[in-house]
Scaffold this active site. Structure first.
Site, PDB file in Angstrom:
ATOM      1  CB  THR A 104     -40.772 -61.746  -1.280  1.00  0.00           C
ATOM      2  OG1 THR A 104     -39.185 -61.494  -1.072  1.00  0.00           O
ATOM      3  CG2 THR A 104     -41.432 -60.726  -0.610  1.00  0.00           C
ATOM      4  N   GLY A 143     -38.856 -61.413  -9.772  1.00  0.00           N
ATOM      5  CA  GLY A 143     -38.741 -61.129 -11.242  1.00  0.00           C
ATOM      6  C   GLY A 143     -38.776 -62.140 -12.007  1.00  0.00           C
ATOM      7  CD  GLU A 386     -33.439 -59.808  -3.769  1.00  0.00           C
ATOM      8  OE1 GLU A 386     -33.299 -60.799  -2.741  1.00  0.00           O
ATOM      9  OE2 GLU A 386     -33.906 -59.917  -4.579  1.00  0.00           O
TER      10      GLU A 386
END
Length: 622
Positions: A104, A143, A386
């Site tokens: 992303t 993350g 996601e």
């Protein structure tokens, strides 16, 4: 145990992030030890449990290493050559290095073809040159990227001789393994405080003329030869197969989150007493109020329905993976579509449902010690990460349009879309009986009708001269409605099959009674929830609609005696619940007061601010 979670939120952001690293690595060590002791050579405890919501109570600050294990290692295993796996895949698997999955960007999320990060091949040096050509091209959200990862799997647009070759994956070192300092050309950091996942170290990444060897592009499928020759992947969607797995995992974890929230709210509702039903009687447990039951019990049945559905989804995932390893990609579109549909409805229903359950706890549900904010925050985030839910529904809608066209042409359909052919073969739905099989058929019939309407609307727009993109955009509302019902029909089918199928004979009569009550509630509640779609294509009398309402109320009353036992049966550890309201012993008020007394502001009878600010204000004669 509950104090452990609550006291966390008196810490600074930096302290929370440091706590998250420490707790997560302790959990990783413990899971590996348990795996070796209980099932050597298996993976059911480590690494599988590391990304499960069942252990969230052990990492209340967040887990910055989930993406490393669940996505990066998995993607390397499935997308790399054997040589690449030996060179850097095993190091990642053994936690000798720490990575993330950098896909992303600040300016692009779900639309992967719009990603701007570039990987230009330099055949003279046999290297890829990586660049973020604009601020929007910075990677954003991965993350662990902020301050934990020293490597990443970079998803970037491949260019050879300035010609685009599509999105590929590249293994990139970000930080020095000894000093952890960012390498030249790497701009990396943490994106800041969020509504949840406080210590997950979500980060940003910019690249400027970063060079990596040719063999750092994952080349099990697509390949770049030394001379710059590009070999196309046998199926371009294989690049995103890790995303399919993650959507299966998200659906499963949201079912668990919803069950945790339902456990907390149901136990609290059995303790809390309020508002006599009959005047001059003792205040009843609030779980005896039918309106409270409507807040609680449908969420219990939904959590169970989604657990069963995601088990079926995982079976399809593993079967499809086996077929892919044999070079057969026929089932991939169906798996992709179903994983999208279940990711959407599981995350949406868990998000909405956990908020309803928080409200069912009244004002106490607003306290962090209830742990409801963590569940609400986690499920809410899953609606956009996601794959943003609306975009995923549109992808499911495209699958349904192809399936509808195939059905009208008499071609074979994927099993999960076979109800479309049944719809075409029937002149009408027939008689409404209202039994379980009939309700499931009605949900499928309504889903098929929505698909038909969307197909006809899109076809009409194409005839009017709109492009395929314009027609799809203008039909988007109908496509998303059809896609949602497609997912709900699958859940209804699997729940019915589980409760009434061969497995029923292996369960006790009492257990089957409870499951049948939960199935009844789920199907009737779903039918009422989508009554407008059903009435578009099926005729129900006023009496039949009133009967659904009566059945809903009866199902609630039948579940009431067993409600606490059902959520106890979920068998969540107190550490997993981490809630003053949902503890097994029911000592809600004692726990609430004990934690209030532990607040840092209550350690001294008079706060410093009284002397520095409040008292001077009182004396100022304002």
């Amino acid at each position: 145990m509950t104090g452990h979670n609550t006291m966390l939120f008196y810490k600074s952001h930096e302290e929370i992030c440091e706590t998250a690293v420490k707790q997560s690595l302790e959990v990783a060590k413990k899971l590996r030890e348990l795996q070796e002791r209980l099932n050597p050579g298996g993976n059911d405890i480590w690494p599988k449990m590391f990304s499960s919501s069942l252990i969230q109570g052990s990492t209340p600050a967040g887990n910055p290493f989930v993406v490393h294990i669940a996505m990066m290692v998995d993607a390397i295993r499935k997308q790399s050559t054997d040589e690449q796996w030996e060179r850097f895949g095993k190091r990642a698997e053994n936690f000798e290095i720490c990575g993330t999955y950098a896909q992303t960007e600040l300016g692009h999320g779900t639309f992967l073809r719009g990603l701007e990060t570039r990987a230009d091949y330099d055949r003279k040096t046999e290297e890829f040159v990586l660049n973020s050509p604009s601020l929007k091209a910075y990677k954003w959200w991965p993350g662990g990227l902020g301050h934990c990862a020293n490597y990443c799997l970079l998803v970037a647009q491949l260019y050879i001789d300035d010609q685009p070759k599509g999105v590929q994956m590249f293994f990139v070192q970000l930080r020095d393994e000894e000093t952890h300092m960012p390498l030249p050309g790497i701009d990396v950091g943490e994106i800041g405080y969020k509504m949840g996942f406080y210590g997950s170290s979500n980060g940003f990444l910019g690249l400027k003329n970063v060079r990596i060897p040719r063999m750092n592009m994952l080349m099990r499928n697509a390949k770049v030869q030394p001379d710059g020759t590009f070999v196309q992947s046998p199926a371009s969607v294989l690049t995103y197969f890790t995303m399919v797995k993650m959507r299966c995992l998200i659906a499963e974890n949201n079912a668990t989150h919803l069950a945790i929230a339902a456990t907390i709210a149901t136990r609290y509702s059995a303790v809390r007493r309020q508002s006599p039903i009959n005047r001059n009687e003792r205040e009843p447990q609030i779980i005896d109020h039918v309106t409270q039951q409507l807040k609680l019990f449908p969420e219990i049945s939904t959590a169970i329905a989604y657990k069963i559905a995601t088990n079926s989804l995982w079976s399809m995932y593993h079967d499809t993976l086996t077929e892919i390893e044999r070079g057969n990609y026929v089932r991939l579109p169906e798996l992709h579509s179903l994983s999208c549909a279940l990711k959407v409805i599981c995350s949406a229903d868990a998000s909405d449902g956990s908020e309803r359950l928080r409200l069912a706890c009244g004002g106490h549900g607003y306290l962090t010690s209830s742990n409801m904010h963590i569940i609400v925050g986690s499920t809410s985030a899953s609606r956009t990460y996601e794959g943003e839910n609306t975009v995923l529904l549109l992808q499911v809608g495209r699958f349904l349009m192809k399936s509808w066209r195939a059905a009208t042409e008499g071609k074979p359909l994927p099993p999960t879309a076979s109800y479309l052919a049944t719809f075409l073969q029937r002149k009408s739905f027939g008689r409404w009986s209202g039994n379980w099989e009939n309700i499931v058929s009605a949900i499928q019939y309504a889903a098929a009708n929505k698909t038909r309407l969307a197909f006809e609307s899109m076809s009409q727009r194409l005839k009017q001269g709109q492009t395929e993109g314009e027609a799809a955009n203008n039909t988007g509302i109908e496509l998303t409605q059809a896609a949602e019902l497609h997912g709900r029909s699958f859940v209804a089918v699997t729940f019915l099959a589980h409760v009434t199928g061969p497995e029923a004979g292996k369960r006790s009569a009492a257990f089957n009674d409870v499951l049948e009550n939960l199935l009844e509630l789920y199907l009737v509640h779903t039918a009422l929830r989508h009554l407008s779609e059903i009435l578009q294509c099926i005729r129900l009398s006023d009496h039949e609609m009133r009967t659904l309402q009566t059945r809903l109320e009866k199902a609630l009353s039948q579940i009431r005696p067993n409600a606490v036992s059902i959520v106890d049966g979920f068998d969540f550890h107190e550490r997993t619940l981490s809630s003053t309201l949902g503890a097994y012993d029911g000592n809600v008020y004692e726990r609430l007061f004990d934690l209030a007394k532990q607040s840092p502001l209550n350690q001294e009878p008079v706060p410093k601010s009284f002397h520095t600010t409040l008292k001077p204000f009182f004396k100022s004669n304002l």
